[in-house]
Design a protein around this motif. Sequence first.
Motif, PDB file in Angstrom:
ATOM      1  N   ALA A 420      -1.818   4.534 -12.319  1.00 13.61           N
ATOM      2  CA  ALA A 420      -1.637   3.337 -11.507  1.00 13.61           C
ATOM      3  C   ALA A 420      -1.882   2.108 -12.366  1.00 13.61           C
ATOM      4  O   ALA A 420      -2.643   2.152 -13.331  1.00 13.61           O
ATOM      5  CB  ALA A 420      -2.612   3.345 -10.328  1.00 13.61           C
ATOM      6  N   MET A 424      -7.686   2.249 -10.279  1.00 18.13           N
ATOM      7  CA  MET A 424      -7.922   2.862  -8.975  1.00 18.13           C
ATOM      8  C   MET A 424      -7.733   4.360  -9.119  1.00 18.13           C
ATOM      9  O   MET A 424      -6.790   4.804  -9.776  1.00 18.13           O
ATOM     10  CB  MET A 424      -6.915   2.352  -7.955  1.00 18.13           C
ATOM     11  CG  MET A 424      -6.967   0.860  -7.712  1.00 18.13           C
ATOM     12  SD  MET A 424      -8.314   0.458  -6.616  1.00 18.13           S
ATOM     13  CE  MET A 424      -7.888  -1.193  -6.133  1.00 18.13           C
ATOM     14  N   PRO A 425      -8.588   5.153  -8.489  1.00 21.38           N
ATOM     15  CA  PRO A 425      -8.414   6.600  -8.607  1.00 21.38           C
ATOM     16  C   PRO A 425      -7.219   7.076  -7.766  1.00 21.38           C
ATOM     17  O   PRO A 425      -6.912   6.482  -6.725  1.00 21.38           O
ATOM     18  CB  PRO A 425      -9.727   7.156  -8.040  1.00 21.38           C
ATOM     19  CG  PRO A 425     -10.245   6.090  -7.133  1.00 21.38           C
ATOM     20  CD  PRO A 425      -9.772   4.783  -7.696  1.00 21.38           C
ATOM     21  N   ALA A 426      -6.594   8.124  -8.245  1.00 16.28           N
ATOM     22  CA  ALA A 426      -5.414   8.644  -7.541  1.00 16.28           C
ATOM     23  C   ALA A 426      -5.758   9.014  -6.098  1.00 16.28           C
ATOM     24  O   ALA A 426      -4.911   8.919  -5.201  1.00 16.28           O
ATOM     25  CB  ALA A 426      -4.867   9.865  -8.280  1.00 16.28           C
ATOM     26  N   SER A 427      -7.019   9.406  -5.877  1.00 20.38           N
ATOM     27  CA  SER A 427      -7.399   9.826  -4.522  1.00 20.38           C
ATOM     28  C   SER A 427      -7.281   8.677  -3.519  1.00 20.38           C
ATOM     29  O   SER A 427      -7.176   8.901  -2.324  1.00 20.38           O
ATOM     30  CB  SER A 427      -8.823  10.378  -4.532  1.00 20.38           C
ATOM     31  OG  SER A 427      -9.687   9.412  -5.090  1.00 20.38           O
ATOM     32  N   ASP A 428      -7.291   7.415  -4.045  1.00 11.01           N
ATOM     33  CA  ASP A 428      -7.160   6.267  -3.136  1.00 11.01           C
ATOM     34  C   ASP A 428      -5.710   5.962  -2.765  1.00 11.01           C
ATOM     35  O   ASP A 428      -5.449   5.071  -1.976  1.00 11.01           O
ATOM     36  CB  ASP A 428      -7.776   5.020  -3.773  1.00 11.01           C
ATOM     37  CG  ASP A 428      -9.291   5.011  -3.627  1.00 11.01           C
ATOM     38  OD1 ASP A 428      -9.833   6.013  -3.104  1.00 11.01           O
ATOM     39  OD2 ASP A 428      -9.926   4.022  -4.048  1.00 11.01           O
ATOM     40  N   ARG A 429      -4.770   6.697  -3.350  1.00  3.36           N
ATOM     41  CA  ARG A 429      -3.365   6.404  -3.091  1.00  3.36           C
ATOM     42  C   ARG A 429      -3.000   6.505  -1.608  1.00  3.36           C
ATOM     43  O   ARG A 429      -2.064   5.872  -1.151  1.00  3.36           O
ATOM     44  CB  ARG A 429      -2.456   7.347  -3.888  1.00  3.36           C
ATOM     45  CG  ARG A 429      -2.084   6.782  -5.221  1.00  3.36           C
ATOM     46  CD  ARG A 429      -0.800   7.331  -5.763  1.00  3.36           C
ATOM     47  NE  ARG A 429      -0.623   6.810  -7.107  1.00  3.36           N
ATOM     48  CZ  ARG A 429       0.107   5.723  -7.389  1.00  3.36           C
ATOM     49  NH1 ARG A 429       0.751   5.102  -6.446  1.00  3.36           N
ATOM     50  NH2 ARG A 429       0.184   5.283  -8.625  1.00  3.36           N
ATOM     51  N   THR A 430      -3.719   7.345  -0.923  1.00  5.84           N
ATOM     52  CA  THR A 430      -3.361   7.554   0.484  1.00  5.84           C
ATOM     53  C   THR A 430      -4.377   6.931   1.432  1.00  5.84           C
ATOM     54  O   THR A 430      -4.384   7.236   2.613  1.00  5.84           O
ATOM     55  CB  THR A 430      -3.243   9.063   0.774  1.00  5.84           C
ATOM     56  OG1 THR A 430      -4.414   9.702   0.262  1.00  5.84           O
ATOM     57  CG2 THR A 430      -2.023   9.660   0.116  1.00  5.84           C
ATOM     58  N   SER A 431      -5.231   6.030   0.915  1.00  3.92           N
ATOM     59  CA  SER A 431      -6.256   5.464   1.804  1.00  3.92           C
ATOM     60  C   SER A 431      -5.616   4.675   2.946  1.00  3.92           C
ATOM     61  O   SER A 431      -6.228   4.519   4.000  1.00  3.92           O
ATOM     62  CB  SER A 431      -7.230   4.604   1.011  1.00  3.92           C
ATOM     63  OG  SER A 431      -6.541   3.537   0.427  1.00  3.92           O
ATOM     64  N   TRP A 432      -4.382   4.192   2.742  1.00 10.03           N
ATOM     65  CA  TRP A 432      -3.722   3.459   3.837  1.00 10.03           C
ATOM     66  C   TRP A 432      -3.472   4.360   5.050  1.00 10.03           C
ATOM     67  O   TRP A 432      -3.402   3.875   6.177  1.00 10.03           O
ATOM     68  CB  TRP A 432      -2.405   2.831   3.355  1.00 10.03           C
ATOM     69  CG  TRP A 432      -1.407   3.805   2.776  1.00 10.03           C
ATOM     70  CD1 TRP A 432      -1.310   4.188   1.470  1.00 10.03           C
ATOM     71  CD2 TRP A 432      -0.383   4.520   3.478  1.00 10.03           C
ATOM     72  NE1 TRP A 432      -0.290   5.088   1.303  1.00 10.03           N
ATOM     73  CE2 TRP A 432       0.301   5.302   2.526  1.00 10.03           C
ATOM     74  CE3 TRP A 432       0.031   4.568   4.814  1.00 10.03           C
ATOM     75  CZ2 TRP A 432       1.376   6.132   2.851  1.00 10.03           C
ATOM     76  CZ3 TRP A 432       1.111   5.381   5.146  1.00 10.03           C
ATOM     77  CH2 TRP A 432       1.765   6.163   4.167  1.00 10.03           C
ATOM     78  N   ILE A 433      -3.390   5.670   4.813  1.00  6.24           N
ATOM     79  CA  ILE A 433      -3.182   6.581   5.945  1.00  6.24           C
ATOM     80  C   ILE A 433      -4.441   6.598   6.820  1.00  6.24           C
ATOM     81  O   ILE A 433      -4.362   6.512   8.047  1.00  6.24           O
ATOM     82  CB  ILE A 433      -2.852   8.006   5.457  1.00  6.24           C
ATOM     83  CG1 ILE A 433      -1.551   7.981   4.658  1.00  6.24           C
ATOM     84  CG2 ILE A 433      -2.729   8.968   6.633  1.00  6.24           C
ATOM     85  CD1 ILE A 433      -1.174   9.311   4.040  1.00  6.24           C
ATOM     86  N   GLU A 435      -6.545   4.226   7.017  1.00 10.66           N
ATOM     87  CA  GLU A 435      -6.590   2.925   7.699  1.00 10.66           C
ATOM     88  C   GLU A 435      -5.706   2.936   8.939  1.00 10.66           C
ATOM     89  O   GLU A 435      -6.094   2.452  10.003  1.00 10.66           O
ATOM     90  CB  GLU A 435      -6.135   1.812   6.751  1.00 10.66           C
ATOM     91  CG  GLU A 435      -7.130   1.494   5.647  1.00 10.66           C
ATOM     92  CD  GLU A 435      -6.548   0.523   4.622  1.00 10.66           C
ATOM     93  OE1 GLU A 435      -7.055   0.492   3.493  1.00 10.66           O
ATOM     94  OE2 GLU A 435      -5.573  -0.191   4.952  1.00 10.66           O
ATOM     95  N   LEU A 436      -4.527   3.493   8.790  1.00 10.09           N
ATOM     96  CA  LEU A 436      -3.595   3.562   9.927  1.00 10.09           C
ATOM     97  C   LEU A 436      -4.227   4.333  11.079  1.00 10.09           C
ATOM     98  O   LEU A 436      -4.147   3.920  12.241  1.00 10.09           O
ATOM     99  CB  LEU A 436      -2.310   4.281   9.508  1.00 10.09           C
ATOM    100  CG  LEU A 436      -1.067   3.465   9.172  1.00 10.09           C
ATOM    101  CD1 LEU A 436       0.103   4.393   8.920  1.00 10.09           C
ATOM    102  CD2 LEU A 436      -0.717   2.474  10.271  1.00 10.09           C
ATOM    103  N   GLU A 437      -4.833   5.451  10.719  1.00  9.98           N
ATOM    104  CA  GLU A 437      -5.439   6.293  11.755  1.00  9.98           C
ATOM    105  C   GLU A 437      -6.590   5.562  12.434  1.00  9.98           C
ATOM    106  O   GLU A 437      -6.724   5.583  13.659  1.00  9.98           O
ATOM    107  CB  GLU A 437      -5.901   7.622  11.156  1.00  9.98           C
ATOM    108  CG  GLU A 437      -4.729   8.558  10.930  1.00  9.98           C
ATOM    109  CD  GLU A 437      -5.094   9.815  10.144  1.00  9.98           C
ATOM    110  OE1 GLU A 437      -6.161   9.814   9.492  1.00  9.98           O
ATOM    111  OE2 GLU A 437      -4.288  10.762  10.166  1.00  9.98           O
ATOM    112  N   GLU A 439      -6.976   2.361  12.658  1.00 12.75           N
ATOM    113  CA  GLU A 439      -6.423   1.279  13.485  1.00 12.75           C
ATOM    114  C   GLU A 439      -5.904   1.835  14.809  1.00 12.75           C
ATOM    115  O   GLU A 439      -6.106   1.246  15.874  1.00 12.75           O
ATOM    116  CB  GLU A 439      -5.289   0.556  12.748  1.00 12.75           C
ATOM    117  CG  GLU A 439      -5.803  -0.385  11.666  1.00 12.75           C
ATOM    118  CD  GLU A 439      -4.715  -0.802  10.675  1.00 12.75           C
ATOM    119  OE1 GLU A 439      -3.528  -0.741  11.047  1.00 12.75           O
ATOM    120  OE2 GLU A 439      -5.066  -1.155   9.541  1.00 12.75           O
TER     121      GLU A 439
END
Lengths: 445, 258
Positions: A420, A424-433, A435-437, A439
Amino acid sequence: MAFLQPLIFAIVTLTVFFLAFKKYRVIYANINLGKDEKIAGDSGTRFKNMMLLAFGQKKMFRNLTPAILHGFIYVAFLFTQIELIEIFIDGFTGIHRFFWYVLPLGGFYTALISFIEILSVLAFVGTIAFLARRNLLKVPRFHMDEMTGWPKLDGNLILFFELILLVGIFSMNTADMALADGKYGFAISGMLYPLIDGLGDTTLHIIERFGWWIHILMVFGFILYLPASKHLHIMLAFPNAYYGPLDGGANKGEIANMPRITEEIKLMMDPSAPMPEEDPNAEPERFGAKDVTDLSWKSLLDAYSCTECGRCSSACPANQTGKLLSPRKIMMDTRDRLEEKGAGLREHGADHDDGKSLFDYISTEELRACTTCNACVEECPVSINPVNIIMELRRYMILEESNSTEEWNLMFNNVETNGAVWKMPASDRTSWINELEAEAEAEDA
Amino acid sequence: MSELMASGQEKEVEVLFWVGCAGSFDDRARRITKAFVKILHHCGVSFAILGQEEVCTGDPARRSGNEFLFQMQAITNIETLNAYGVKRIVTTCPHCFNTIKNEYPALGGTYEVIHHTTFLQGLINDGRLKLKDGGEFKGKKITYHDSCYLGRANGIYEAPRQLLELLDAELVEMKRCKSRGLCCGAGGAQMFKEEEEGKLRVNQERTKDIVESKASFVAAACPFCMTMMTDGIKEVEKQDEVQVMDLAEMVAKAQDLI
């Protein structure tokens, strides 16, 4: 005495052609110092591209006022070649106004020359307007840092030549009309000749010959002047459009691949892969470009095609915000260095190293300012791509010299270790998911 | 959300959503990602992401001159994409879009690559996304900032503008637009370094155009343009008058999805 003019004319013509051949051969050889570049696409599409961009000057019409003024000079230039053919016939045979006296063109000839005369008046308007734009109106792109000294003089000289040429054309035609009591019926000289009708035949003959020689000598001078001038574009715009990109810019975002790096990476990933065959004694080819000879021949043709109009630089975001980068200067520097490099190689042999490179002309600061936005490529009326040269030089800086900035190195490091651009660690790539959940849950609650 | 996590192994997904570094890590751009995903869900588009297997496309590495690093990234991504048999990719980043579409084929990765503005337009054309009448942006003055890598690089000028039209917005063009659009200053790996010395930063120059347009919204289609313009507008303290939004956010907002 009748043989004297053809004799002088033949000697002058042959001398000019011989000198021109030598000069243009140097340009051809210099362009061929570049690296091979495969040109994609079929010749039919290429020809169409050339007719649109070079012959039809399509890109010029992005900017209407200069397009019309330039169009006057261009169309007048094209049609004046008909008169030039007559001048050559006259020069070699002594038969003046061949198309009138020998070919039974009659009224058609009158219309043709009248048309040329009208175009010449428009070209005169265009030339005066161009001189004004350069010197009085101070159009900004003619006054950037690189437009001092020879480039500035070159731009004006050619306009003065144009004016002298027009004086030649009208002197000859007006004197001819006076001598023939207006029987040719030319449109503009038909209005002018009563002014000099009172002069004796001898004087009129002298004026006619004066105009005739001025015209042909300006043409000869022009042929010899072009190789050192930005006005070479009148020839090279054609091949440059022919070999230019075909898709109307739809894939301008692509930067050419470097297959040798692909080979190395494949080998690194799979050591059992077959080694590419290499001559162990051959000097390894450079990554990117340090000098003009590392650039593609098309980039070198680009450099010779540049007419220094500066449309690229006035559209360049870096240039507009006061950075050192000017795409026009990149092209001018490439041409200057190529002339120097080529001369050195011809004088001292193919292995000659003059200890200089394109980096003596173009600084890293200029190169680092480019946003690769392609505005320069979009604007160029003669299909030049300055970004290609900038990219090759950037590649050399990074790959051969590790000449980067701290911030870029940081980004490289992040990409290399985390995949990246930021740390940022690769594990954070999906942190937006998550967040969506979260929200969605908050909304449901 | 399980379908989100499904990686490309499920053959029946319509499209792979390439999230990109900005869309994954940048706070502001993550909102674009989420808005776009909400629209995809709303329209019943089945999609997959690569998740942690996605790595930077290599665009800034290539454009800074680091071809080696670019190809390392590109080859890694192509191997992943090919292993999953990916055919169709949608992305909210014009840089990822351009790189995968135009530069991966030379390295063995050929896909149908769609930018999200084109994709959204397709959803509307196919009747899968029905925009409400008189939505949030009806009659609002909106200007559109052309991303270099969508516009000049790939000739995409109309899809984003048609979206604005469908939102019933009043599109006002900046003086430099379409093929003459001024860069935001982020391309060519400039995003990751200070600009060279000059009179202004490029985003300051672009902000002048935005302010001059008197628009109350700037529609963006690139996460990097988003950063540059948001910063530029803040600097001249116009953030209360002009809001920068990605087109996906505008569409989602007009549908009350966000």
